[in-house]
Write an enzyme that holds these catalytic residues in place. Structure first.
Site, PDB file in Angstrom:
ATOM      1  N   LYS A  61     -33.168 -13.046 -13.327  1.00 37.33           N
ATOM      2  CA  LYS A  61     -32.026 -13.359 -14.197  1.00 37.33           C
ATOM      3  C   LYS A  61     -31.112 -14.376 -13.533  1.00 37.33           C
ATOM      4  CE  LYS A  61     -28.616 -13.465 -16.999  1.00 37.33           C
ATOM      5  NZ  LYS A  61     -28.692 -14.171 -18.286  1.00 37.33           N
ATOM      6  N   CYS A  74     -21.183 -17.402 -17.394  1.00 44.52           N
ATOM      7  CA  CYS A  74     -22.422 -17.133 -16.659  1.00 44.52           C
ATOM      8  C   CYS A  74     -22.729 -18.143 -15.558  1.00 44.52           C
ATOM      9  CB  CYS A  74     -23.582 -17.076 -17.637  1.00 44.52           C
ATOM     10  SG  CYS A  74     -23.211 -16.094 -19.076  1.00 44.52           S
TER      11      CYS A  74
HETATM   12  N1  SAJ Z   1     -24.011 -27.882 -19.653  1.00 44.38           N
HETATM   13  C1  SAJ Z   1     -24.016 -29.188 -19.147  1.00 44.38           C
HETATM   14  N2  SAJ Z   1     -25.188 -29.901 -19.220  1.00 44.38           N
HETATM   15  C2  SAJ Z   1     -26.322 -29.386 -19.766  1.00 44.38           C
HETATM   16  C3  SAJ Z   1     -26.295 -28.045 -20.280  1.00 44.38           C
HETATM   17  C4  SAJ Z   1     -25.136 -27.325 -20.212  1.00 44.38           C
HETATM   18  O1  SAJ Z   1     -23.009 -29.693 -18.643  1.00 44.38           O
HETATM   19  O2  SAJ Z   1     -27.325 -30.084 -19.814  1.00 44.38           O
HETATM   20  C5  SAJ Z   1     -22.777 -27.092 -19.559  1.00 44.38           C
HETATM   21  C6  SAJ Z   1     -22.282 -26.587 -20.923  1.00 44.38           C
HETATM   22  O3  SAJ Z   1     -21.519 -27.569 -21.567  1.00 44.38           O
HETATM   23  C7  SAJ Z   1     -21.447 -25.385 -20.504  1.00 44.38           C
HETATM   24  C8  SAJ Z   1     -22.243 -24.832 -19.328  1.00 44.38           C
HETATM   25  O4  SAJ Z   1     -23.072 -25.892 -18.863  1.00 44.38           O
HETATM   26  O5  SAJ Z   1     -20.155 -25.772 -20.083  1.00 44.38           O
HETATM   27  C9  SAJ Z   1     -23.101 -23.625 -19.674  1.00 44.38           C
HETATM   28  O6  SAJ Z   1     -23.690 -23.814 -20.932  1.00 44.38           O
HETATM   29  P1  SAJ Z   1     -25.206 -23.316 -21.193  1.00 44.38           P
HETATM   30  O7  SAJ Z   1     -25.565 -23.639 -22.569  1.00 44.38           O
HETATM   31  O8  SAJ Z   1     -26.037 -23.860 -20.132  1.00 44.38           O
HETATM   32  O9  SAJ Z   1     -25.162 -21.771 -20.922  1.00 44.38           O
HETATM   33  P2  SAJ Z   1     -24.402 -20.482 -21.463  1.00 44.38           P
HETATM   34  O10 SAJ Z   1     -23.467 -20.055 -20.432  1.00 44.38           O
HETATM   35  O11 SAJ Z   1     -23.891 -20.669 -22.809  1.00 44.38           O
HETATM   36  O12 SAJ Z   1     -25.635 -19.474 -21.495  1.00 44.38           O
HETATM   37  C10 SAJ Z   1     -26.434 -19.314 -20.325  1.00 44.38           C
HETATM   38  C11 SAJ Z   1     -27.881 -19.357 -20.783  1.00 44.38           C
HETATM   39  N3  SAJ Z   1     -28.748 -19.448 -19.625  1.00 44.38           N
HETATM   40  C12 SAJ Z   1     -29.716 -20.391 -19.581  1.00 44.38           C
HETATM   41  O13 SAJ Z   1     -29.894 -21.183 -20.474  1.00 44.38           O
HETATM   42  C13 SAJ Z   1     -30.590 -20.379 -18.348  1.00 44.38           C
HETATM   43  C14 SAJ Z   1     -28.182 -18.100 -21.604  1.00 44.38           C
HETATM   44  O14 SAJ Z   1     -29.547 -18.050 -21.922  1.00 44.38           O
HETATM   45  C15 SAJ Z   1     -27.792 -16.860 -20.804  1.00 44.38           C
HETATM   46  O15 SAJ Z   1     -28.055 -15.687 -21.498  1.00 44.38           O
HETATM   47  C16 SAJ Z   1     -26.319 -16.947 -20.512  1.00 44.38           C
HETATM   48  O16 SAJ Z   1     -26.092 -18.093 -19.690  1.00 44.38           O
HETATM   49  C17 SAJ Z   1     -25.887 -15.676 -19.764  1.00 44.38           C
HETATM   50  O17 SAJ Z   1     -25.178 -14.904 -20.387  1.00 44.38           O
HETATM   51  O18 SAJ Z   1     -26.356 -15.466 -18.657  1.00 44.38           O
END
Ligand code: SAJ
Length: 455
Positions: A227, A281
Site C-alpha cells: 500500500k 495520502c
Molecule cells: N499530482 C501531480 N502530478 C501527477 C498526479 C498527481 O502533481 O501526475 C498531484 C495531484 O494534483 C494531487 C496529488 O498529486 O495534489 C495527489 O493526487 P493523486 O491523484 O495522485 O492521489 P490521491 O491522493 O487523490 O489518491 C491516491 C491514489 N494513489 C495512487 O494513485 C497510487 C489512490 O489510489 C489512493 O487510494 C489514495 O492516494 C489513498 O487514499 O491512499
C-alpha cells in the site's frame, strides 16, 4: 472450501457472508469509510456506520452523505431507505450484534512527520469492547509497516482475551480509492487482502469478494508495504516530473513536450509536474514507509518529498518575478488564485498546495482573491463566486488546481477584464502558452522555458 480449524464454525461464518447474513460495523464515515459502508449495504449486508461526529451521524440517519463523491449521495440514501444502512455514534450495546468490524479512520502524520495512530488506537479500543469469537476485524486505514503484527493484533488479543486467526479473524485490506472515483475504484481496482493468518485471509477475501471484482490474497505485512509502495511510487514519479520542470525552464524547453516525447518510449511513464502534491495520502505515506527505516543520506523517497514540497515556493517565485518584470511589486498587486482543492474535480482541500501559496501571497501584501467552483475552502483569502469576479482588475491569474472548468478559459475575455500587462502563472499547464502570449499575456508555466520557440 475448508480452512485451517475446519469445522462448522468457520463454515458458518463463510455461509453467513455468502448469504449476506452478517452485520458489518464500519468505524469512520469519511472519504473511505462511507463508500465502504454504503457498498457493503448495497450488496445486501446489514451495515452500521459508526462515527464520532454527531453532525455526520445525524445526516446519515436522514440518508444524507456530507461527502461530495460521484454516486455516493444516491447510494447512501437508497440503503438508508432500505434500512440496510444505519448510522450511530459509538455504542457497545448496539454494536454487540456486529459480526464484522471494518476500521477506516484517519492515520495522519504529526508535525514531526511521524505517524499519528491515535484515531486507530481509539477505534481498536472500541472494537475490543465488542470483539467476540469468530468475529472478523478489518483494518483499511493506511498504517506504517509492522503495525498489524506489533500493534493491532496484540491490542485486540489483550482486550478480548481471544487469539487472532483461530478465535477471531484479523486482516489488513488497504483502500486504493481516489477521491472523485471512489465507488468505481472500490469495485474495479484489484483489492489486496492481507490476513494476520491464513484463516483471516480466506474469510476477509470472501467478504471483499462480494463487492470487489478482483481480490488478491497476501499476508498483512506484505499488504502494509505494498500500500505504501503504491503511493510512494507515485510521489517519487511526480517529484521526477517536477525536477524535470525545474530543469526545463532555464533550458528554454517545454517540459510537457519533453514528457510527451519521453512517454512514447515503451518503458517510460513520467507523471505530470505541478504546484505541489496535496491530499491526505501522497504527502504522508512516504513517511510511513520510511518510519523505522534507518535514514541515510541516500534517501530517494525523502528527497522526492522535499522536491514536491518545494514546488509551491517555485510558483511564488514565478509570481513575484513576473510582477517585478512588469514593473509591479507583489505588495498591493491583485492576484486571482484559481483552485483551492488539492487536485482537479474534487472538493477536498486537505494539504492542498494552494494553502502555502495563498498564505505567503497575503503575507507579502498581495490582494488575493480565490475562486474554486468545487471546493469551499479559501484559506483566509477573499472568495469570488465566479471566475469573472475573481479576475476583475487582477494583475495576475495563478492556476493551482486542474479542475476541468479551468481547462477552457476564454483568454480574450479574461484579458479584457484584467489590469493592463496581464500575467498568467499556470501551475497546472492547462493554458496553451503560445495562445496566451499571442493574446498579450505574460505567461509563466511550470516547466515552460521562456525562450521556447513560438509555433
Ligand atoms: N499530482 C501531480 N502530478 C501527477 C498526479 C498527481 O502533481 O501526475 C498531484 C495531484 O494534483 C494531487 C496529488 O498529486 O495534489 C495527489 O493526487 P493523486 O491523484 O495522485 O492521489 P490521491 O491522493 O487523490 O489518491 C491516491 C491514489 N494513489 C495512487 O494513485 C497510487 C489512490 O489510489 C489512493 O487510494 C489514495 O492516494 C489513498 O487514499 O491512499
Amino acid at each position: 472450501m475448508l480452512y485451517v480449524n475446519e469445522g462448522i464454525i468457520d463454515r458458518k461464518l463463510l455461509e453467513k457472508i455468502q448469504q449476506r447474513k452478517i452485520c458489518i460495523a464500519v468505524f469512520g464515515s469519511g472519504y473511505v469509510g462511507l463508500p465502504t459502508a454504503a457498498l457493503f449495504a448495497d450488496v445486501g449486508f446489514h451495515v452500521i456506520a459508526v462515527d464520532i461526529k454527531s453532525k455526520v451521524v445525524e445526516a446519515l440517519k436522514r440518508g444524507v452523505s456530507l461527502i461530495n463523491e460521484p454516486g455516493l449521495k444516491e447510494l447512501v440514501s437508497r440503503n438508508v431507505k432500505a434500512r440496510r444502512l444505519k448510522a450511530i455514534l459509538y455504542s457497545a450495546e448496539t454494536l454487540n450484534q456486529a459480526d464484522t468490524a471494518i476500521i477506516s479512520v484517519q492515520t495522519p502524520i504529526d508535525e514531526n512527520r511521524k505517524p499519528n495512530l491515535s484515531f486507530l488506537t481509539k477505534a481498536l479500543e472500541n472494537v475490543g469492547k465488542i470483539l467476540k469469537k469468530r468475529m472478523l476485524v478489518i483494518i483499511s486505514s493506511t498504517v506504517p509497516p509492522g503495525t498489524m503484527q506489533k500493534k493491532v493484533k496484540p491490542k485486540l488479543e489483550s482486550l478480548s482475551g481471544l487469539d487472532a486467526d483461530t478465535e477471531f479473524y484479523l486482516a489488513y485490506v488497504p483502500e486504493r480509492i481516489a477521491p472523485g472515483k471512489a465507488l468505481k475504484e472500490f469495485i474495479e481496482s484489484p483489492r489486496l487482502v492481507g490476513g494476520i493468518g491464513p484463516n483471516s485471509t480466506k474469510i476477509a477475501a470472501e467478504l471483499f469478494g462480494t463487492v470487489c471484482k478482483e481480490v488478491i490474497e497476501t499476508d498483512a505485512a506484505t499488504a502494509e508495504v505494498a500500500k505504501l509502495a503504491e503511493n510512494t511510487y507515485r510521489d517519487v514519479n511526480i517529484a521526477f516530473a517536477n525536477q524535470l520542470a525545474l530543469i526545463s525552464e532555464p533550458l528554454g524547453v517545454d517540459v510537457i513536450r519533453v514528457i510527451e516525447l519521453a512517454n512514447t518510449h515503451p518503458r517510460v511513464n513520467i507523471h505530470f509536474p505541478g504546484p505541489g502534491v496535496g491530499g491526505p495520502c501522497l504527502p504522508k505515506d512516504p513517511y510511513f514507509l520510511l518510519h523505522k527505516f534507518s535514514q541515510t543520506d541516500h534517501n530517494l523517497i525523502k528527497m522526492a518529498r522535499l522536491i514536491n514540497d518545494y514546488m509551491h515556493e517555485h510558483i511564488l517565485k514565478l509570481i513575484v518575478q513576473a510582477l517585478k518584470n512588469s514593473g509591479r511589486d507583489v505588495k498591493g498587486s491583485k492576484v486571482a488564485v484559481l483552485g483551492t482543492a488539492y487536485k482537479g474535480d474534487v472538493s477536498d482541500s486537505r494539504l492542498s498546495p494552494a494553502e502555502p501559496i495563498i498564505c505567503e501571497l497575503k503575507r507579502l501584501g498581495a490582494e488575493v482573491t480565490v475562486y474554486d467552483p468545487n471546493c469551499s475552502e479559501d484559506f483566509g483569502a477573499k472568495r469570488a463566486n465566479s471566475l469573472d469576479e475573481a479576475i476583475k482588475n487582477a494583475d495576475c491569474v495563478t492556476i493551482i488546481t486542474d479542475h476541468t472548468v479551468f481547462k477552457n478559459l476564454n483568454l480574450q475575455e479574461i484579458k479584457a477584464s484584467m489590469n493592463g500587462k496581464p500575467i498568467i502563472i499556470d501551475g497546472r499547464r492547462i493554458v496553451h502558452p503560445h495562445e496566451a502570449q499571442n493574446i498579450g499575456f505574460t505567461y509563466y508555466g511550470i516547466g515552460f522555458g521562456q525562450r521556447v520557440t513560438r509555433k
